[in-house]
Design a protein around this motif. Structure first.
Motif, PDB file in Angstrom:
ATOM      1  N   UNK B  17       0.830  -1.205   0.000  1.00 14.71           N
ATOM      2  CA  UNK B  17       0.000   0.000   0.000  1.00 14.71           C
ATOM      3  C   UNK B  17       0.861   1.249   0.000  1.00 14.71           C
ATOM      4  N   UNK B  19       0.733   5.859  -0.865  1.00 13.72           N
ATOM      5  CA  UNK B  19       0.022   7.042  -1.323  1.00 13.72           C
ATOM      6  C   UNK B  19       0.697   7.514  -2.595  1.00 13.72           C
ATOM      7  N   UNK B  26      -4.635   7.488  -1.983  1.00  9.50           N
ATOM      8  CA  UNK B  26      -4.211   6.095  -1.928  1.00  9.50           C
ATOM      9  C   UNK B  26      -4.090   5.546  -3.343  1.00  9.50           C
ATOM     10  N   UNK B 123      -8.189   0.423   5.142  1.00 13.64           N
ATOM     11  CA  UNK B 123      -7.146   1.260   4.532  1.00 13.64           C
ATOM     12  C   UNK B 123      -6.963   2.596   5.252  1.00 13.64           C
ATOM     13  N   UNK B 124      -8.065   3.170   5.768  1.00 15.94           N
ATOM     14  CA  UNK B 124      -7.966   4.494   6.380  1.00 15.94           C
ATOM     15  C   UNK B 124      -7.971   4.444   7.908  1.00 15.94           C
ATOM     16  N   UNK B 125      -8.462   3.314   8.508  1.00 16.14           N
ATOM     17  CA  UNK B 125      -8.544   3.196   9.957  1.00 16.14           C
ATOM     18  C   UNK B 125      -9.340   4.326  10.603  1.00 16.14           C
ATOM     19  N   UNK B 224      -8.458  18.566   3.030  1.00 16.02           N
ATOM     20  CA  UNK B 224      -7.532  18.564   1.900  1.00 16.02           C
ATOM     21  C   UNK B 224      -6.131  18.162   2.361  1.00 16.02           C
ATOM     22  N   UNK B 225      -5.565  17.154   1.721  1.00 14.33           N
ATOM     23  CA  UNK B 225      -4.205  16.741   2.077  1.00 14.33           C
ATOM     24  C   UNK B 225      -3.221  17.790   1.565  1.00 14.33           C
ATOM     25  N   UNK B 226      -2.381  18.306   2.476  1.00 10.83           N
ATOM     26  CA  UNK B 226      -1.389  19.324   2.109  1.00 10.83           C
ATOM     27  C   UNK B 226      -0.056  18.671   1.784  1.00 10.83           C
ATOM     28  N   UNK B 227       0.363  17.764   2.637  1.00 11.98           N
ATOM     29  CA  UNK B 227       1.694  17.170   2.513  1.00 11.98           C
ATOM     30  C   UNK B 227       1.649  15.705   2.884  1.00 11.98           C
ATOM     31  N   UNK B 228       2.494  14.901   2.248  1.00  5.16           N
ATOM     32  CA  UNK B 228       2.760  13.568   2.775  1.00  5.16           C
ATOM     33  C   UNK B 228       4.273  13.435   2.961  1.00  5.16           C
ATOM     34  N   UNK B 229       4.665  12.760   4.034  1.00 10.48           N
ATOM     35  CA  UNK B 229       6.092  12.687   4.338  1.00 10.48           C
ATOM     36  C   UNK B 229       6.390  11.367   5.055  1.00 10.48           C
ATOM     37  N   UNK B 230       7.666  10.964   5.071  1.00  8.69           N
ATOM     38  CA  UNK B 230       8.002   9.739   5.791  1.00  8.69           C
ATOM     39  C   UNK B 230       7.825   9.937   7.297  1.00  8.69           C
ATOM     40  N   UNK B 231       7.552   8.880   8.051  1.00  3.17           N
ATOM     41  CA  UNK B 231       7.443   9.019   9.508  1.00  3.17           C
ATOM     42  C   UNK B 231       8.805   9.284  10.110  1.00  3.17           C
TER      43      UNK B 231
END
Lengths: 319, 261
Positions: B17, B19, B26, B123-125, B224-231
């Motif tokens: 899975x 993004x 997703x 998928x979203x929990x 609205x999703x602004x950013x995705x980043x690694x944990x």
């Protein structure tokens, strides 16, 4: 009202630590924070004590219809919430239902599993870990208040809280349809027994242990280590062990020195109750189980075969 | 009485899975399956019928891309009598609020006395869809139900909360979300899999549901999703494969080294 509105759930005369922690977080963001309490026969002094946790003002919705289920609370909260910049909810079964119902009522955006909140570009931004915590997702809101639902234990409660905030009562109007569901009873955890939150060592049983007849393998290891037995929601719901042993979102939050998870997949709802344990050892047949992502030691193997040997070795070492 | 079961298409448990960094949504290009929690909801609908309630029909309702047809075919094989797929380019990218609005409109057209959903999507929990759908339909709600009984026109439910178990009753029509503890879903027989292709699977559009176009789709999403980043980086754990059967010794050595025994 502009600013941040924090819904603080309560049960049996106690505020949810999830809501209190969120108040503390909200107060640190710089804006005006208002707490919202809904219930029947709410004491003003008690409601005002939320001032010590970060609320500048407390709104109280008090009505006989506000007896603990979510739908009447949505009715009571919606008029105030519609005017807020954002409405924040701590984790919890009823709290999440109120948040979701409110999102539908207001046509508002909702961010779930939130572990961090910030102000940016004049609005609230919510960050959550997603996809088994392999990616962080930052969301903003448009067109009305944003609704933020926190992950369990994401925000710590302020220590040594004292002080009060002014309390204001809001008019309440609850629809007939919102009152059709009724809470008819409760089965609470039985008293006595061991408090697993006090244990230094916990050995936990998950569905991967196969069946209730294998719980004794976990008990034997716990005894050899001088620890106690804990469990996941799945095995409690299946009746293997009592609810008082459950760790996770709807169970206990524990932080022992050592946590040995046997046949536990490591779903988020379990992880939030034990991730702060000092050392986590996981034994699971499924090498792809999420628990291996955050265990200090991950043993890919059959817990049914490994536990007796482990127990024997530990007992020999200690004996 | 009739039962509607909402079924979400989610990436299969075995798929990788991720993004999509471009759309920040997703990536749904891999294998998919019905959300496992929704399969428990469908199983419960079938068991309600098997326990003797007068169930007219069980309809599975899904909102998703065209590929979600496969998921509904699985629902038909598992025991749904017919299926409705709400699919429309105008709905792509809808957020939770938009999706709840669409699902409520679709379910509202099915003449269902009982609406069942899984308590969360794998998928979203998020544990929110049932309460949002119930609010749109103005029907009573019980979420995260571990035991469900029908007594005439009343549902009697037991669900786990933070203090133990709540016992909740609600008259039909009602909206219920179920926990994965409620039952053990059956596997469909070969005959049922073959028979699924003969059951009705209807496709409906946003226009068919007379939806307000300003409330659906990615452009109208309120979240609205602004950013995705690694944990945040964390130290890699020690992994022990139990191949040689000596893992117990290795665990004891680790515990001893750490001073835990």
């Amino acid at each position: 009202m502009a600013g941040l509105l924090v819904y603080v759930h309560h049960d049996d005369g106690e505020f949810s630590p999830q809501g209190l922690g969120l108040l503390a977080k909200a107060a640190g963001l710089g804006g005006e924070v208002t707490a919202f309490v809904a219930g029947s026969g709410i004491d003003d002094g008690w409601a005002g004590s939320l001032g010590g946790h970060g609320a500048a003002k407390v709104l109280v919705a008090d009505d006989a219809a506000l007896g603990g289920l979510s739908q009447p609370i949505v009715d009571a909260l919606a008029p105030t919430a519609a005017e807020a910049d954002a409405v924040l909810f701590g984790a919890g079964v009823v709290s999440a239902d109120v948040a979701a119902g409110l999102a539908a009522r207001l046509g508002a955006g909702i961010a779930c599993e939130t572990t961090d909140i910030a102000m940016a570009d004049g609005g609230v931004v919510a960050t959550r870990p997603a996809l088994d915590d392999t990616v962080m997702v930052e969301s903003g809101f448009s067109g009305g208040p944003g609704i933020v639902l926190a992950r369990a234990n994401a925000f710590p409660v302020r220590e040594g809280a004292s002080g009060t905030a002014p309390v204001e009562r809001v008019p309440v109007s609850v629809d007939d349809w919102s009152q059709r569901a009724s809470l008819t009873g409760r089965e609470t955890a039985e008293g006595g027994g061991v408090d697993i939150t006090e244990a230094d060592i916990l050995v936990s049983v998950g569905r991967g242990m196969g069946g209730p007849e294998n719980v004794q393998l976990v008990e034997a290891l716990a005894k050899a280590l001088g620890g106690e037995v804990a469990a996941t929601r799945a095995v409690v719901d299946a009746g293997w062990v009592p609810y008082s042993m459950q760790v996770g979102q709807t169970g206990k939050t524990v932080s022992p020195k050592l946590y040995i998870a046997c046949g536990v997949s490591g779903a988020i709802q379990h992880k939030v109750g034990m991730a702060s344990a000092g050392t986590i050892i996981a034994i699971n047949k499924d090498g792809n189980a999420p628990i291996f992502e955050f265990a200090d030691v991950g043993v890919v193997g059959d817990a049914l075969a490994i536990l007796p040997k482990l127990t024997e070795l530990v007992a020999a070492r200690k004996g | 009485m009739n039962i509607a079961v909402c079924v979400k298409e989610v990436p299969s448990a075995t798929s990788q899975r991720r993004l999509d960094p471009g759309t920040k949504r997703l990536d749904r290009s891999g294998d998919s399956e019905p959300n496992p929690f929704d399969v428990h909801a469908l199983e419960e609908a079938i068991q309600i019928r098997e326990r003797g309630a007068d169930v007219g029909e069980i309809v599975a309702v899904c909102m998703g891309p065209g590929s979600a047809q496969r998921v509904l075919t699985k629902a038909l094989a598992l025991g749904a009598d017919r299926a409705v797929l709400v699919t429309d380019a105008a709905l792509a990218g809808s957020d939770i609020a938009g999706t709840a609005y669409v699902l409520a409109a679709a379910v509202g057209k099915q003449d269902a006395d009982l609406v069942l959903l899984g308590q969360q999507a794998a998928d979203a929990d998020c544990y929110v869809m049932a309460a949002a759908v119930a609010d749109h339909l103005r029907r009573p709600l019980v979420t995260q139900v571990a035991e469900l009984r029908l007594d005439g026109g009343t549902v009697k439910a037991k669900r786990q909360a933070e203090h133990g178990y709540d016992l909740i009753e609600a008259p039909l029509p009602a909206v219920i979300s179920v926990s994965d503890a409620i039952n053990t879903p059956r596997l469909p027989s070969i005959k049922a899999i073959m028979g699924a292709k003969k059951k009705p699977l209807e496709t409906v559009s946003a226009a068919d549901l007379e939806l307000d176009a300003a409330r659906v789709g990615g452009d109208n999403a309120r979240s609205v999703v602004r950013e995705i980043s690694p944990p945040p980086a964390k130290s890699e754990g020690l992994r022990i494969e139990d191949a040689g059967g000596d893992s117990a010794e290795k665990v004891v050595a680790f515990l001893s080294e750490k001073g835990l025994i």
